[in-house]
Design an enzyme around this catalytic site. Structure first.
Site, PDB file in Angstrom:
ATOM      1  N   ASN A 168       0.830  -1.147   0.039  1.00  0.00           N
ATOM      2  CA  ASN A 168       0.090   0.054  -0.058  1.00  0.00           C
ATOM      3  C   ASN A 168       0.832   1.094  -0.057  1.00  0.00           C
ATOM      4  O   ASN A 168       2.197   1.050  -0.085  1.00  0.00           O
ATOM      5  CB  ASN A 168      -0.952  -0.034   1.162  1.00  0.00           C
ATOM      6  CG  ASN A 168      -0.178  -0.169   2.320  1.00  0.00           C
ATOM      7  OD1 ASN A 168       0.731   0.848   2.830  1.00  0.00           O
ATOM      8  ND2 ASN A 168      -0.321  -1.065   3.033  1.00  0.00           N
ATOM      9  N   ASP A 197      -4.518  -6.499   5.043  1.00  0.00           N
ATOM     10  CA  ASP A 197      -5.480  -7.440   5.695  1.00  0.00           C
ATOM     11  C   ASP A 197      -5.644  -8.846   5.188  1.00  0.00           C
ATOM     12  O   ASP A 197      -5.950  -9.810   5.811  1.00  0.00           O
ATOM     13  CB  ASP A 197      -7.010  -6.757   5.472  1.00  0.00           C
ATOM     14  CG  ASP A 197      -7.063  -5.504   6.312  1.00  0.00           C
ATOM     15  OD1 ASP A 197      -6.714  -5.507   7.423  1.00  0.00           O
ATOM     16  OD2 ASP A 197      -7.671  -4.262   5.777  1.00  0.00           O
ATOM     17  N   PHE A 225      -4.817   3.136  14.563  1.00  0.00           N
ATOM     18  CA  PHE A 225      -5.082   4.094  13.735  1.00  0.00           C
ATOM     19  C   PHE A 225      -6.107   3.578  12.704  1.00  0.00           C
ATOM     20  O   PHE A 225      -6.480   2.457  12.824  1.00  0.00           O
ATOM     21  CB  PHE A 225      -3.934   4.450  12.649  1.00  0.00           C
ATOM     22  CG  PHE A 225      -2.985   5.549  13.026  1.00  0.00           C
ATOM     23  CD1 PHE A 225      -2.372   5.625  14.380  1.00  0.00           C
ATOM     24  CD2 PHE A 225      -2.968   6.837  12.514  1.00  0.00           C
ATOM     25  CE1 PHE A 225      -1.218   6.298  14.824  1.00  0.00           C
ATOM     26  CE2 PHE A 225      -1.988   7.592  13.091  1.00  0.00           C
ATOM     27  CZ  PHE A 225      -1.291   7.467  14.163  1.00  0.00           C
ATOM     28  N   LYS A 255     -13.731   0.119  15.116  1.00  0.00           N
ATOM     29  CA  LYS A 255     -12.424  -0.462  15.249  1.00  0.00           C
ATOM     30  C   LYS A 255     -11.780  -0.442  16.544  1.00  0.00           C
ATOM     31  O   LYS A 255     -11.393  -1.329  17.254  1.00  0.00           O
ATOM     32  CB  LYS A 255     -11.426   0.068  14.403  1.00  0.00           C
ATOM     33  CG  LYS A 255     -11.505  -0.479  12.813  1.00  0.00           C
ATOM     34  CD  LYS A 255     -10.435   0.321  11.948  1.00  0.00           C
ATOM     35  CE  LYS A 255     -10.997  -0.380  10.627  1.00  0.00           C
ATOM     36  NZ  LYS A 255     -10.455   0.518   9.459  1.00  0.00           N
ATOM     37  N   LYS A 288     -11.436  -3.962  18.446  1.00  0.00           N
ATOM     38  CA  LYS A 288     -10.084  -4.311  18.569  1.00  0.00           C
ATOM     39  C   LYS A 288      -9.694  -3.879  20.041  1.00  0.00           C
ATOM     40  O   LYS A 288      -8.499  -4.454  20.494  1.00  0.00           O
ATOM     41  CB  LYS A 288      -9.195  -3.568  17.702  1.00  0.00           C
ATOM     42  CG  LYS A 288      -9.360  -3.831  16.051  1.00  0.00           C
ATOM     43  CD  LYS A 288      -8.414  -3.105  15.152  1.00  0.00           C
ATOM     44  CE  LYS A 288      -8.860  -3.329  13.762  1.00  0.00           C
ATOM     45  NZ  LYS A 288      -7.789  -3.545  12.835  1.00  0.00           N
TER      46      LYS A 288
HETATM   47  O1  PMT Z   1       2.807   5.939   6.517  1.00  0.00           O
HETATM   48  P1  PMT Z   1       2.446   7.332   6.258  1.00  0.00           P
HETATM   49  O2  PMT Z   1       2.618   7.588   4.651  1.00  0.00           O
HETATM   50  O3  PMT Z   1       2.764   8.586   6.781  1.00  0.00           O
HETATM   51  O4  PMT Z   1       0.616   7.433   6.186  1.00  0.00           O
HETATM   52  C1  PMT Z   1       0.011   7.249   7.654  1.00  0.00           C
HETATM   53  C2  PMT Z   1      -0.871   6.232   7.634  1.00  0.00           C
HETATM   54  C3  PMT Z   1      -2.097   6.644   6.750  1.00  0.00           C
HETATM   55  C4  PMT Z   1      -0.602   4.739   7.027  1.00  0.00           C
HETATM   56  C5  PMT Z   1      -1.447   6.066   9.170  1.00  0.00           C
HETATM   57  O5  PMT Z   1      -1.748   7.568   9.536  1.00  0.00           O
HETATM   58  C6  PMT Z   1      -2.463   5.305   9.229  1.00  0.00           C
HETATM   59  O6  PMT Z   1      -3.730   5.491   9.114  1.00  0.00           O
HETATM   60  N1  PMT Z   1      -2.070   3.934   9.667  1.00  0.00           N
HETATM   61  C7  PMT Z   1      -3.028   2.811   9.876  1.00  0.00           C
HETATM   62  C8  PMT Z   1      -3.639   2.328   8.517  1.00  0.00           C
HETATM   63  C9  PMT Z   1      -4.517   1.103   8.622  1.00  0.00           C
HETATM   64  O7  PMT Z   1      -3.959   0.010   8.049  1.00  0.00           O
HETATM   65  O8  PMT Z   1      -5.503   1.475   8.995  1.00  0.00           O
HETATM   66  P2  PMT Z   1      -6.652   0.074   9.111  1.00  0.00           P
HETATM   67  O9  PMT Z   1      -7.866   1.188   9.351  1.00  0.00           O
HETATM   68  O10 PMT Z   1      -6.801  -0.596   7.877  1.00  0.00           O
HETATM   69  O11 PMT Z   1      -6.417  -0.598  10.494  1.00  0.00           O
HETATM   70  C10 PMT Z   1      -6.850  -0.279  11.690  1.00  0.00           C
HETATM   71  C11 PMT Z   1      -5.651  -0.481  12.952  1.00  0.00           C
HETATM   72  O12 PMT Z   1      -5.624  -1.911  12.925  1.00  0.00           O
HETATM   73  C12 PMT Z   1      -4.642   0.097  12.415  1.00  0.00           C
HETATM   74  O13 PMT Z   1      -3.758   0.594  13.752  1.00  0.00           O
HETATM   75  C13 PMT Z   1      -3.604  -1.172  11.857  1.00  0.00           C
HETATM   76  O14 PMT Z   1      -2.156  -0.888  12.329  1.00  0.00           O
HETATM   77  C14 PMT Z   1      -4.099  -2.176  12.750  1.00  0.00           C
HETATM   78  N2  PMT Z   1      -4.014  -3.500  11.935  1.00  0.00           N
HETATM   79  C15 PMT Z   1      -4.575  -3.569  10.571  1.00  0.00           C
HETATM   80  C16 PMT Z   1      -4.620  -4.909   9.997  1.00  0.00           C
HETATM   81  C17 PMT Z   1      -3.893  -5.935  10.584  1.00  0.00           C
HETATM   82  N3  PMT Z   1      -3.617  -7.228  10.090  1.00  0.00           N
HETATM   83  N4  PMT Z   1      -3.443  -5.771  11.919  1.00  0.00           N
HETATM   84  C18 PMT Z   1      -3.403  -4.460  12.298  1.00  0.00           C
HETATM   85  O15 PMT Z   1      -2.873  -4.564  13.579  1.00  0.00           O
END
Ligand code: PMT
Length: 395
Positions: free
Chosen positions: A208, A277, A321, A335, A339
C-alpha cells in the site's frame, strides 16, 4: 517544531564553523528565532554577514559595542533565550566556561543565561583526549550542560580520530530534544510504521502507499520526550530516528511476530502501520508466467495484530489508527471497540493533505469513554506531539 523558540547560536573559531551555517538553516526552517554570537576567531573562518542574512537578526560580535548593547544587550539576550547552542565549540571556550571566565560576548552570555546550554565540541583528537579537556567537559556535564559528542573521522589537521563536529542534523536533533518536555521518561513505547509487503512470487508483491512518515514522527517525538522506543517498521526509505531501536520487517506475519515478542516489555503500543488485511494464499517459488487474458489469485486473511494485543490479559495502553475514505468516525469507532484499543487516531485518507505519504495529517482522536478530539490540519510531527500529550494524560 521550534516555532516561537528563541535560540542563541554561539560560533567559535574552528574550521567546522561553516557547518554552523547549515545548523542555523535547520533551526530557522523549523521556526526558531536565532541570534548568532561569533567569537573573534570564528570571524576568521566565516563572515558575520552569512549568519546575519540567514538568521535575519544582527550578529553579535563585541561585548563593548555601544550600538549592539543599546539595541539588545548581552544580559537581555541571555534572559530571553530558550536555549543556547555552541557549535563548533573549541577547547578554549569549553575551558573558559568551566573556569568561570567571562571575557567576551559569548562567554559572558553563557555565564548570564538560565537557559539550557548545548555544546558541540570540535577539535584535534589529542586536544579532545587531553585530561585537562576531559576534566572540563566532565565538570560542565555535572553542572547540567548538554553535549553532542564529536564524530570519528579524518580531522582538518590531518589526524584520524574523535574530534569532528557532529553532523548539523544531530545537533539540531539534540536541540529539539533539549527543548522538549521529558514527560515520557520511564515509558517503553513500541510503534509500528510503514506498509507491509505480501509476496506473490520472487518478483511481485501486494502493498500500500504508506511511507512510514506518521509512525516515524511518533517514534522521533516519543524518543525526544524521554521514552525508550522500539520501532517495528515495514519497508520504507526513511532514516532511523536517533536513539530509537529499529526492527525492520517485511510482511504482516513478520510484523505480528516482532510485535508480540516485545509486547510484554511495553507500557504503550501505537499501531500506525498500514498492515495488509489479506495475503496471497500461496507464494510461488518461481516467477508466475503470463498465460491467459485474466489472472485470478486467492487471498487469506492476515492476523489482526491490534486485535491480538487488545485480547491480552495484561495489555499495554493501546493506540490504533484508522485509515478511512468515508464514514470516518463510524468506522473508526467500530475498530476502537472491536479491537479493544484505548484510543483510535482516525485519518481521512481521501484528502490530498492527509493520510498516506504527505507531511501533514488531519485526524480525530476517539477514546473508549466516547470523548473525541478534533485535530485540524497540521504536520505529522505536530500530530505526533498531540497524540503523545493525550497518552501522557491517560497514563
Ligand atoms: O505512513 P504514512 O505515509 O505517513 O501514512 C500514515 C498512515 C495513513 C498509514 C497512518 O496514519 C494510518 O492511518 N495507519 C493505519 C493504516 C491502517 O492499516 O488502517 P486500518 O484502518 O486498515 O487498520 C486499523 C488498525 O488496525 C491500524 O492501527 C492497523 O495498524 C491495525 N491492523 C490492521 C490490520 C492488521 N492485520 N493488523 C493490524 O494491527
Amino acid at each position: 517544531m521550534l516555532k516561537d523558540k528563541r535560540i542563541i547560536l554561539g560560533v567559535t573559531g574552528g574550521i567546522a564553523a561553516y557547518k554552523a551555517v547549515e545548523l542555523l538553516r535547520l533551526l530557522t526552517k523549523s521556526g526558531a528565532d536565532v541570534h548568532v554570537i561569533m567569537t573573534r576567531s570564528a570571524r576568521e573562518f566565516v563572515t558575520p554577514l552569512t549568519f546575519q542574512t540567514l538568521s535575519a537578526n544582527p550578529v553579535h560580535t563585541e561585548l563593548f559595542s555601544l550600538i549592539a548593547e543599546r539595541d539588545i544587550g548581552h544580559i537581555t539576550l541571555a534572559d530571553r533565550a530558550d536555549l543556547l547552542i555552541i557549535a563548533p565549540a573549541t577547547a578554549n571556550i569549553i575551558g573558559k566556561i568551566a573556569s568561570g571566565i567571562a571575557d567576551d560576548m559569548l562567554s559572558t552570555t553563557v555565564m548570564a543565561t538560565k537557559a539550557p546550554v548545548l555544546i558541540a565540541p570540535a577539535m584535534n583528537v589529542n586536544m579532545y583526549t587531553n585530561p585537562v579537556y576531559r576534566e572540563n567537559e566532565e565538570k560542565l556535564r555535572r553542572f547540567g550542560y548538554l553535549f553532542v559528542p564529536p564524530e570519528q573521522g579524518t580531522l582538518a589537521c590531518g589526524w584520524e580520530g574523535e574530534g569532528k563536529l557532529a553532523a548539523p542534523e544531530s545537533i539540531f536533533e539534540a536541540a529539539v530534544a533539549a527543548l522538549s518536555p521529558r514527560d515520557l521518561v520511564g515509558q517503553t513505547i513500541l510503534i509500528t510504521a510503514g506498509p507491509t509487503r505480501e509476496e506473490l512470487d520472487p518478483v511481485r508483491f501486494i502493498t500500500n502507499h504508506s511511507s512510514g512518515k506518521m509512525g516515524y514522527a511518533l517514534a522521533r517525538t516519543a524518543q525526544r520526550r524521554g521514552a525508550r522506543v522500539i520501532l517495528v517498521s515495514g519497508p520504507v526509505s526513511l532514516p532511523a530516528p536517533n536513539g530509537v531501536e529499529l526492527k525492520p520487517v517485511v510482511s504482516a506475519d513478520e510484523m505480528l511476530t516482532a510485535v508480540m515478542a516485545r509486547a510484554g516489555e511495553c507500557t504503550v503500543i501505537i499501531k500506525a502501520a498500514a498492515v495488509a488485511d489479506y495475503r496471497p494464499l500461496t507464494r510461488s517459488g518461481q516467477k508466475i508466467k503470463k498465460k491467459g487474458d485474466e489472472l485470478s489469485l486467492r487471498f487469506v486473511k492476515t492476523a489482526d495484530i491490534l486485535a491480538r494485543l487488545g485480547s491480552l490479559a495484561d495489555r499495554p495502553y493501546l493506540v490504533g489508527f484508522a485509515a478511512e475514505t468515508d464514514n470516518l468516525k463510524t468506522f473508526a469507532g467500530k475498530k476502537l471497540h472491536e479491537k479493544n484499543a484505548d484510543m483510535i487516531v482516525a485519518n481521512d485518507i481521501s484528502r490530498s493533505d492527509a493520510g498516506f505519504h504527505v507531511d501533514t495529517n488531519h485526524a480525530v482522536l476517539l477514546f473508549r469513554d466516547g470523548r473525541e478530539t478534533e485535530c485540524p490540519l497540521m504536520s505529522k510531527d505536530d500530530l505526533a506531539a498531540v497524540i503523545l500529550d493525550h497518552i501522557v494524560s491517560e497514563l
